[in-house]
Design an enzyme around this catalytic site. Structure first.
Site, PDB file in Angstrom:
ATOM      1  N   TRP A 113      20.463  47.028  36.620  1.00  0.00           N
ATOM      2  CA  TRP A 113      19.158  47.674  36.821  1.00  0.00           C
ATOM      3  C   TRP A 113      18.941  48.785  35.816  1.00  0.00           C
ATOM      4  O   TRP A 113      17.832  48.965  35.310  1.00  0.00           O
ATOM      5  CB  TRP A 113      19.003  48.151  38.264  1.00  0.00           C
ATOM      6  CG  TRP A 113      18.788  46.990  39.189  1.00  0.00           C
ATOM      7  CD1 TRP A 113      19.608  46.572  40.189  1.00  0.00           C
ATOM      8  CD2 TRP A 113      17.681  46.063  39.168  1.00  0.00           C
ATOM      9  NE1 TRP A 113      19.085  45.452  40.793  1.00  0.00           N
ATOM     10  CE2 TRP A 113      17.913  45.115  40.200  1.00  0.00           C
ATOM     11  CE3 TRP A 113      16.531  45.946  38.387  1.00  0.00           C
ATOM     12  CZ2 TRP A 113      17.033  44.063  40.459  1.00  0.00           C
ATOM     13  CZ3 TRP A 113      15.648  44.892  38.644  1.00  0.00           C
ATOM     14  CH2 TRP A 113      15.907  43.972  39.670  1.00  0.00           C
ATOM     15  N   ASP A 187      16.539  55.944  40.319  1.00  0.00           N
ATOM     16  CA  ASP A 187      16.158  54.703  41.003  1.00  0.00           C
ATOM     17  C   ASP A 187      17.078  54.569  42.216  1.00  0.00           C
ATOM     18  O   ASP A 187      18.256  54.263  42.082  1.00  0.00           O
ATOM     19  CB  ASP A 187      16.333  53.511  40.049  1.00  0.00           C
ATOM     20  CG  ASP A 187      15.994  52.177  40.715  1.00  0.00           C
ATOM     21  OD1 ASP A 187      15.723  52.154  41.929  1.00  0.00           O
ATOM     22  OD2 ASP A 187      16.009  51.149  39.995  1.00  0.00           O
ATOM     23  N   LYS A 211      14.724  46.879  50.224  1.00  0.00           N
ATOM     24  CA  LYS A 211      16.163  46.903  50.462  1.00  0.00           C
ATOM     25  C   LYS A 211      16.458  47.664  51.756  1.00  0.00           C
ATOM     26  O   LYS A 211      17.078  47.147  52.661  1.00  0.00           O
ATOM     27  CB  LYS A 211      16.906  47.540  49.288  1.00  0.00           C
ATOM     28  CG  LYS A 211      16.427  47.111  47.895  1.00  0.00           C
ATOM     29  CD  LYS A 211      16.733  45.682  47.573  1.00  0.00           C
ATOM     30  CE  LYS A 211      16.072  45.122  46.326  1.00  0.00           C
ATOM     31  NZ  LYS A 211      16.149  45.854  45.082  1.00  0.00           N
TER      32      LYS A 211
HETATM   33  C1  LIG Z   1      15.649  45.509  43.673  1.00  0.00           C
HETATM   34  C2  LIG Z   1      15.793  46.591  42.673  1.00  0.00           C
HETATM   35  C3  LIG Z   1      14.855  46.781  41.654  1.00  0.00           C
HETATM   36  C4  LIG Z   1      13.671  45.873  41.469  1.00  0.00           C
HETATM   37  O1  LIG Z   1      12.706  46.114  42.417  1.00  0.00           O
HETATM   38  P1  LIG Z   1      11.317  45.314  42.375  1.00  0.00           P
HETATM   39  O2  LIG Z   1      10.707  45.733  43.653  1.00  0.00           O
HETATM   40  O3  LIG Z   1      11.623  43.863  42.287  1.00  0.00           O
HETATM   41  O4  LIG Z   1      10.542  45.800  41.216  1.00  0.00           O
HETATM   42  C5  LIG Z   1      15.060  47.814  40.773  1.00  0.00           C
HETATM   43  N1  LIG Z   1      16.110  48.645  40.880  1.00  0.00           N
HETATM   44  C6  LIG Z   1      17.013  48.492  41.851  1.00  0.00           C
HETATM   45  C7  LIG Z   1      18.172  49.436  41.921  1.00  0.00           C
HETATM   46  C8  LIG Z   1      16.897  47.463  42.768  1.00  0.00           C
HETATM   47  O5  LIG Z   1      17.797  47.316  43.742  1.00  0.00           O
END
Ligand SMILES: *Cc1c(COP(=O)(O)O)cnc(C)c1O
Length: 375
Positions: A113, A187, A211
């Site tokens: 990511w 993030d 998540k």
């Molecule tokens: C799932 C995830 C993403 C992507 O998220 P989207 O909603 O598909 O844009 C980005 N960063 C992390 C750490 C993730 O777990």
């Protein structure tokens, strides 16, 4: 197929939600609180929906102890859109070239990511990869002392839990001293609300909801107020955090139903005793699973012990030829979505807030039985 009561869903995302939340949403589906409407059918500016979004905001503020000089925004586009939206909003901060010119942003690369974030940010500003664990196959987090931060960085970006690689910061890195005050941007998509976090140490915290918060479709951005109002001229209005904040996340129609479910999850977390109580449970769940994986060489987890994720646990069978048999047997027991991400292979168990310890115990029981049969 197994009955839903007996199923444990280990998906990395969209992921398991608390049963109570789904049941409540089902009960309220056709008629929310006597309004005669489904939440999906309400005007986002009507008094019913305003009460829903205001309660969700107040609850997440209380759960995360968010200081009053931070805004909580609900956007769309997921964390992947934020990979562009963040530099569009922040890259001109502290830029020597002036108010409308992107400067340099520092990124720490700890996995898939982070790598994506870096690639996208490079379209909008210059990126300094201040540290990377790519050479170690993302099995560790580069020591803070080795980060080569830029003195004039607009911001420093981390992915605090790498969902695919299974690496999690167990501390908040201090970056202001080396950068003359650059804000830390994180993030937190896959571990927000799973552990206590001191929000005041961050400039921006963001994540997609699917998540640990709710259904896909809503992105949460927690931003310190002084970081608003610096967007580059080409930033779309709907993604200019200042415009979104000035309009209370209603500059455009927000993802109303996803916010409603997120609000129900926030209420559920309160009933569980808050984030500290969930964190204690998450630690116990992670110890149970890693403890078993470490006790045998039939299975392995390759992540350095000091940065193993409590949420996402990638693991491998010693004999990878057994992978399909393993997954088929797991499914028969109602242990779903254990297949690892295609870029890593093997297995991955995501054990978010809504996964009860009974689910982790059921997985460990299966790991033992499978090993006995095939070891
Ligand atoms: C799932 C995830 C993403 C992507 O998220 P989207 O909603 O598909 O844009 C980005 N960063 C992390 C750490 C993730 O777990």
């Amino acid at each position: 197929m197994a009955n839903a009561d007996m199923v444990y869903n280990f998906s990395a995302g969209p992921a398991v939600l608390p049963k109570e939340v789904l049941q409540q949403a089902a009960n309220e589906m056709l008629d929310w609180h006597g309004s005669g409407m489904s939440v999906m059918e309400m005007s986002h500016r009507g008094k019913e929906y305003m009460s829903i979004i205001e309660a969700a905001l107040a609850d997440v503020r209380a759960l995360m102890n968010i200081p009053s000089n931070y805004k909580v925004l609900f956007l769309q586009g997921g964390a992947i859109a934020e990979n562009a939206i963040i530099p569009m909003n922040l890259a001109a901060l502290r830029s020597p070239a002036g108010k409308h010119e992107a400067g340099v942003a520092d990124y720490i690369n700890t996995g898939s990511w982070s790598t994506k974030s870096i690639k996208e940010a490079g379209r909008y500003c210059s990126v300094n990869v201040a540290a990377s664990s790519a050479d170690h196959k993302f099995s560790s987090i580069p020591a803070r002392a080795d980060w080569k931060l830029s003195r004039n960085a607009a911001y420093v970006h981390i992915c605090s839990n790498e969902t695919i690689d299974g690496v999690e910061y167990q501390y908040t890195p201090e970056v202001a001293a080396d950068t003359d005050g650059a804000p830390l941007v994180a993030d937190m998509s896959s571990h927000i609300l799973s552990r206590e976090v001191d929000v005041s140490q961050y400039g921006v915290i963001y994540g997609g909801a699917q998540k640990n918060i709710g259904p896909a479709g809503v992105t949460i951005v927690i931003v310190r107020e002084d970081l608003l109002g610096h967007a580059l001229p080409f930033c779309p209005s709907a993604f200019d955090w200042k415009i979104v904040a000035d309009n209370d996340s209603m500059y455009n129609t927000p993802p109303t139903y996803a916010i409603y479910i997120a609000g129900l999850v926030f209420q559920w977390i309160k009933r569980q005793g808050g984030v500290a109580a969930l964190e204690a449970r998450n630690i116990a769940k992670a110890e149970l699973l890693y403890g078993y994986l470490d006790s045998t060489d039939f299975y392995s987890n390759r992540i350095a012990a000091d940065c193993r994720s409590r949420m996402n646990v990638p693991f491998f069978l010693r004999d990878e030829a057994l992978n399909d048999t393993f997954l088929a047997g797991a499914k028969e027991r109602g242990l779903l979505q254990l297949k690892g991400h295609k870029s890593v292979g093997g297995m991955r168990a995501s054990i978010y807030n809504a996964m009860p310890i009974e689910g982790v115990q059921a997985l460990v029981d299966y790991l033992k039985d499978f090993e006995q049969q095939h070891g």
